[in-house]
Design an enzyme around this catalytic site. Structure first.
Site, short mmCIF file in Angstrom:
data_model
loop_
_atom_site.label_atom_id
_atom_site.label_comp_id
_atom_site.label_asym_id
_atom_site.label_seq_id
_atom_site.Cartn_x
_atom_site.Cartn_y
_atom_site.Cartn_z
N LYS A 12 0.82 -1.22 0.00
CA LYS A 12 0.00 0.00 0.00
C LYS A 12 0.86 1.27 0.00
O LYS A 12 2.07 1.23 0.28
CB LYS A 12 -0.92 -0.03 1.22
CG LYS A 12 -1.96 -1.15 1.18
CD LYS A 12 -2.97 -0.98 2.31
CE LYS A 12 -4.01 -2.07 2.33
NZ LYS A 12 -5.04 -1.84 3.37
N TYR A 52 -12.51 -2.02 -3.98
CA TYR A 52 -12.96 -2.24 -2.59
C TYR A 52 -14.48 -2.26 -2.47
O TYR A 52 -15.00 -2.02 -1.38
CB TYR A 52 -12.39 -1.14 -1.69
CG TYR A 52 -11.02 -1.41 -1.09
CD1 TYR A 52 -10.70 -2.64 -0.51
CD2 TYR A 52 -10.05 -0.41 -1.05
CE1 TYR A 52 -9.45 -2.86 0.06
CE2 TYR A 52 -8.80 -0.63 -0.47
CZ TYR A 52 -8.51 -1.87 0.08
OH TYR A 52 -7.29 -2.09 0.66
N ARG A 105 2.43 -6.66 9.13
CA ARG A 105 1.75 -5.48 9.67
C ARG A 105 2.29 -5.09 11.04
O ARG A 105 2.32 -3.90 11.38
CB ARG A 105 0.25 -5.73 9.71
CG ARG A 105 -0.37 -5.65 8.31
CD ARG A 105 -1.78 -6.14 8.32
NE ARG A 105 -2.49 -5.89 7.07
CZ ARG A 105 -3.58 -6.54 6.71
NH1 ARG A 105 -4.08 -7.48 7.48
NH2 ARG A 105 -4.18 -6.24 5.56
N ASN A 115 -1.96 0.10 6.87
CA ASN A 115 -1.48 -1.19 7.38
C ASN A 115 -0.57 -1.92 6.39
O ASN A 115 -0.40 -3.13 6.46
CB ASN A 115 -2.65 -2.06 7.85
CG ASN A 115 -3.63 -2.40 6.75
OD1 ASN A 115 -3.48 -1.96 5.61
ND2 ASN A 115 -4.63 -3.19 7.08
N HIS A 118 -2.21 -5.45 1.60
CA HIS A 118 -3.54 -6.05 1.44
C HIS A 118 -3.35 -7.45 0.89
O HIS A 118 -2.43 -7.69 0.10
CB HIS A 118 -4.37 -5.23 0.44
CG HIS A 118 -5.60 -5.96 -0.02
ND1 HIS A 118 -6.78 -5.93 0.69
CD2 HIS A 118 -5.82 -6.77 -1.09
CE1 HIS A 118 -7.68 -6.69 0.07
NE2 HIS A 118 -7.11 -7.20 -1.02
N GLU A 129 -9.83 -10.28 -7.65
CA GLU A 129 -8.80 -9.24 -7.46
C GLU A 129 -7.64 -9.40 -8.45
O GLU A 129 -7.10 -8.40 -8.93
CB GLU A 129 -8.30 -9.29 -6.02
CG GLU A 129 -9.38 -8.86 -5.02
CD GLU A 129 -8.90 -8.83 -3.57
OE1 GLU A 129 -9.71 -8.46 -2.71
OE2 GLU A 129 -7.72 -9.16 -3.30
P1 CMP Z 1 -7.45 -4.46 3.69
O1 CMP Z 1 -6.99 -5.85 3.99
O2 CMP Z 1 -6.82 -3.78 2.56
O3 CMP Z 1 -9.04 -4.49 3.45
C1 CMP Z 1 -9.87 -3.38 3.72
C2 CMP Z 1 -9.16 -2.30 4.47
O4 CMP Z 1 -9.97 -1.37 5.14
C3 CMP Z 1 -8.31 -2.89 5.56
O5 CMP Z 1 -7.23 -3.57 5.01
C4 CMP Z 1 -7.96 -1.64 6.39
O6 CMP Z 1 -6.78 -1.01 5.96
C5 CMP Z 1 -9.13 -0.71 6.09
N1 CMP Z 1 -9.89 -0.34 7.28
C6 CMP Z 1 -10.05 0.90 7.73
N2 CMP Z 1 -10.80 0.92 8.84
C7 CMP Z 1 -11.14 -0.35 9.11
C8 CMP Z 1 -11.91 -0.98 10.13
N3 CMP Z 1 -12.49 -0.28 11.11
N4 CMP Z 1 -12.03 -2.33 10.09
C9 CMP Z 1 -11.46 -3.06 9.08
N5 CMP Z 1 -10.72 -2.50 8.08
C10 CMP Z 1 -10.55 -1.18 8.09
#
Ligand code: CMP
Length: 136
Positions: A12, A52, A105, A115, A118, A129
């Site tokens: 990311k 997303y 992470r 984070n 993904h 994806e």
């Molecule tokens: P990712 O695995 O990329 O999938 C969706 C993303 O939403 C997740 O990682 C987080 O970076 C982001 N995100 C932001 N806020 C939240 C939340 N409260 N709970 C889960 N994912 C979140």
């Protein structure tokens, strides 16, 4: 019996910005993942919204899409036995504060948004994806 799978991984913007892509790719390779293909790109907000869309009802959707489109990312197809689950284990919990020692992470994540990585969460989503980024 072997169960070779492919999963989509994204490094990311927060990690690319800190120049962590080689460190993160090394972790994948050291853990037995084969990086089949990779590209560094920057996506638009519209593309992030499409990527997303499973999260479109979530309160963090808009911020999430702005963030993923805020800077360059590295997208990769990773291959390994049980790649989807193995990648999720190696990434650690979504919230870096809750991620176990030794996970990506925990090591590099800044916050639940930033984070660093993904990974696809199921066989079906991995196909969707991978096609999103690599179908010609
Ligand atoms: P990712 O695995 O990329 O999938 C969706 C993303 O939403 C997740 O990682 C987080 O970076 C982001 N995100 C932001 N806020 C939240 C939340 N409260 N709970 C889960 N994912 C979140």
């Amino acid at each position: 019996m072997s169960n070779v799978e492919q999963t989509l991984s994204i490094i990311k913007p927060d990690a690319v910005e800190r120049n962590l892509q080689e460190n993160i790719k090394k972790i994948f390779v050291e853990n037995g993942f084969n990086i089949k293909i990779e590209k560094k790109i920057k996506i638009s907000k519209n593309e992030a919204e499409e990527f997303y869309k499973v999260h479109q009802s979530k309160p963090f959707y808009n911020e999430l899409c702005s963030y993923l489109s805020s800077g360059p990312i590295v997208v990769m197809i990773l291959e390994k036995d049980n790649a989807i689950l193995e990648n999720r284990k190696l990434m650690g919990a979504t919230d870096p504060l809750k991620a176990d020692e030794g996970t990506i992470r925990k090591k590099y994540g800044i916050s639940i948004d930033k984070n660093s990585v993904h990974g696809s969460d199921s066989v079906d989503n991995a196909k969707i994806e991978i096609d999103f980024f690599f179908k010609s």
